[in-house]
Write a protein that holds these residues in place. Structure first.
Motif, PDB file in Angstrom:
ATOM      1  N   ASP A  80       0.820  -1.202   0.000  1.00 20.50           N
ATOM      2  CA  ASP A  80       0.000   0.000   0.000  1.00 20.50           C
ATOM      3  C   ASP A  80       0.857   1.256   0.000  1.00 20.50           C
ATOM      4  N   GLU A  81       1.916   1.241   0.755  1.00 19.56           N
ATOM      5  CA  GLU A  81       2.783   2.418   0.815  1.00 19.56           C
ATOM      6  C   GLU A  81       3.488   2.637  -0.527  1.00 19.56           C
ATOM      7  N   ARG A  82       3.907   1.559  -1.141  1.00 23.78           N
ATOM      8  CA  ARG A  82       4.509   1.693  -2.478  1.00 23.78           C
ATOM      9  C   ARG A  82       3.498   2.278  -3.459  1.00 23.78           C
ATOM     10  N   THR A  83       2.283   1.807  -3.363  1.00 25.38           N
ATOM     11  CA  THR A  83       1.235   2.303  -4.262  1.00 25.38           C
ATOM     12  C   THR A  83       1.000   3.783  -4.047  1.00 25.38           C
ATOM     13  N   ARG A  84       0.921   4.174  -2.762  1.00 22.56           N
ATOM     14  CA  ARG A  84       0.710   5.607  -2.490  1.00 22.56           C
ATOM     15  C   ARG A  84       1.879   6.447  -2.991  1.00 22.56           C
ATOM     16  N   ARG A  85       3.098   5.948  -2.862  1.00 28.84           N
ATOM     17  CA  ARG A  85       4.248   6.694  -3.377  1.00 28.84           C
ATOM     18  C   ARG A  85       4.163   6.833  -4.897  1.00 28.84           C
ATOM     19  N   ARG A  86       3.714   5.758  -5.551  1.00 23.64           N
ATOM     20  CA  ARG A  86       3.573   5.825  -6.998  1.00 23.64           C
ATOM     21  C   ARG A  86       2.512   6.836  -7.394  1.00 23.64           C
ATOM     22  N   ALA A  96       2.579  14.429  -9.011  1.00 21.95           N
ATOM     23  CA  ALA A  96       3.601  15.454  -9.230  1.00 21.95           C
ATOM     24  C   ALA A  96       3.937  15.593 -10.715  1.00 21.95           C
ATOM     25  N   ASP A  97       4.036  14.460 -11.414  1.00 25.58           N
ATOM     26  CA  ASP A  97       4.383  14.511 -12.837  1.00 25.58           C
ATOM     27  C   ASP A  97       3.278  15.147 -13.670  1.00 25.58           C
ATOM     28  N   ARG A 139      11.187  17.927 -15.062  1.00 33.36           N
ATOM     29  CA  ARG A 139      11.716  19.210 -14.590  1.00 33.36           C
ATOM     30  C   ARG A 139      12.562  19.891 -15.663  1.00 33.36           C
ATOM     31  N   VAL A 140      13.354  19.090 -16.379  1.00 38.54           N
ATOM     32  CA  VAL A 140      14.149  19.658 -17.479  1.00 38.54           C
ATOM     33  C   VAL A 140      13.238  20.212 -18.562  1.00 38.54           C
ATOM     34  N   LEU A 141      12.170  19.474 -18.885  1.00 41.23           N
ATOM     35  CA  LEU A 141      11.218  19.951 -19.888  1.00 41.23           C
ATOM     36  C   LEU A 141      10.573  21.258 -19.451  1.00 41.23           C
ATOM     37  N   GLY A 142      10.247  21.365 -18.162  1.00 45.20           N
ATOM     38  CA  GLY A 142       9.662  22.607 -17.657  1.00 45.20           C
ATOM     39  C   GLY A 142      10.602  23.779 -17.833  1.00 45.20           C
ATOM     40  N   TRP A 143      11.870  23.569 -17.524  1.00 47.29           N
ATOM     41  CA  TRP A 143      12.853  24.653 -17.677  1.00 47.29           C
ATOM     42  C   TRP A 143      12.997  25.043 -19.147  1.00 47.29           C
ATOM     43  N   PRO A 159       4.603  16.116  -0.629  1.00 48.98           N
ATOM     44  CA  PRO A 159       4.513  16.190  -2.094  1.00 48.98           C
ATOM     45  C   PRO A 159       5.763  15.597  -2.742  1.00 48.98           C
ATOM     46  N   ALA A 160       5.559  14.797  -3.754  1.00 43.89           N
ATOM     47  CA  ALA A 160       6.693  14.227  -4.486  1.00 43.89           C
ATOM     48  C   ALA A 160       7.231  15.258  -5.475  1.00 43.89           C
TER      49      ALA A 160
END
Length: 353
Positions: free
Chosen positions: A7-13, A19-20, A76-80, A68-69
């Protein structure tokens, strides 16, 4: 305990997805800020769709969102890049990012979300194609002109150097190769553009033609032959000519012609000269800086290798393919040609010696 770990792995995903999606929406909004009209509307619509995906993960996480992840490095590179460049390069990278969406295999993502990502890739591909078309001529001349200078002059310098001649001779050969190659490229581009302009001029209808319309025999309708020569069927040509003669249409001198917009011959020549010279100077730099022997050879080869990786990655980005694969291919071709001439130089030097 095992269930809690899953469950914790799932929440991290999910937090990573959240975030993405948020970061990708910002990328599309940044790109939209540098566009106008239809392209701006399309990019904002994609950003809105990414916002819906973001909301999906937010609902699944509920109150248990945790810290927040951070978006992935690529995002991030694409955003810049989107904020500082806003170019076709970013669209090409976004196309690849959308194609690699993990939602197809993730059971917690909806089918609509997976479909959205695939469609986004095609939408971005279409926008990237527009950008490639706008820069295709200049890009082709710049990248391939510089690449020709890099490979041809590196091969020349290494081939001459391998024969055992002195460093001043190698330097003179490199500079001669730079000048002769750049002049050849410039002259070739001048002749090419001038010839294309002359061909287009010969294909342009006579601007005095409309003055003769009132004198035509309406029954014979010679004007229909003009449109048949331009590719219309006999029926279409007769109808079109009749409308022109009746005043329903005006005869447009350039009608049905799709002339390619060309620059001036001198402008193209100077550009090709400069692009080739910018690449051809790199293999000569170590010799200009006073390096000799194997040190100069290795330095020249390394500098050209870095430049080939750069031009290859640019080609990959703009073509929507893997930048690394294109860069390595460019490097292999350039170094392969240089190695062949270096080997021939060694052989020739040994025979002469």
């Amino acid at each position: 305990m095992h269930e809690q770990t899953i469950d914790e792995r799932t929440r991290r995903r999910w937090r990573q997805y959240l975030a993405d999606e948020r970061a990708e929406a910002r990328v599309y909004r940044a790109l939209a800020g540098r566009r106008h009209g239809e392209e701006r509307e399309i990019l904002l619509a994609i950003a809105e769709a990414e916002g819906r995906h973001e909301e999906h993960w937010r609902r699944l996480l509920g109150e248990d969102r945790g810290r927040p992840a951070h978006p992935g490095v690529r995002t991030r590179v694409l955003g810049w890049l989107a904020q500082h460049l806003g170019s076709v390069f970013v669209l090409a990278l976004m196309q690849r990012a959308e194609q690699r969406s993990p939602y197809e295999e993730d059971l917690h993502a909806t089918q609509q979300m997976a479909a959205d990502e695939h469609i986004h890739a095609e939408v971005v591909r279409g926008l990237a194609v527009r950008g490639r078309q706008r820069i295709s001529g200049t890009f082709r001349a710049a990248v391939f002109g510089a690449n020709d200078g890099l490979v041809s002059n590196l091969a020349l310098v290494l081939g001459i150097g391998a024969t055992g001649v002195s460093t001043p001779v190698v330097l003179a050969a490199g500079l001669a190769g730079l000048l002769s190659g750049a002049l050849s490229m410039g002259a070739g581009e001048f002749v090419s553009v001038r010839s294309q302009r002359e061909l287009l001029l010969a294909s342009t209808p006579n601007p005095a033609t409309p003055d003769y319309l009132p004198r035509l025999d309406v029954d014979a309708n010679e004007l229909a032959l003009v449109y048949r020569a331009r590719g219309m069927s006999p029926e279409e040509a007769e109808q079109h000519a009749a409308e022109v003669l009746q005043g329903a249409r005006t005869l447009q001198v350039g009608e049905d012609e799709a002339h390619e917009e060309l620059g001036t011959a001198w402008g193209a020549a100077w550009s090709s000269f400069a692009f080739f010279a910018s690449g051809a100077i790199i293999p000569v730099l170590p010799y200009l800086l006073g390096l000799t022997g194997l040190t100069a050879v290795l330095t020249s080869t390394a500098l050209v290798g870095l430049a080939l990786l750069l031009t290859g990655s640019i080609v990959g980005l703009l073509s929507g393919a893997s930048p690394l694969r294109r860069a390595l291919r460019q490097l292999a071709i350039g170094w392969g040609a240089a190695a062949a001439t270096y080997g021939l130089g060694l052989l020739f030097g040994a025979q002469v010696g």
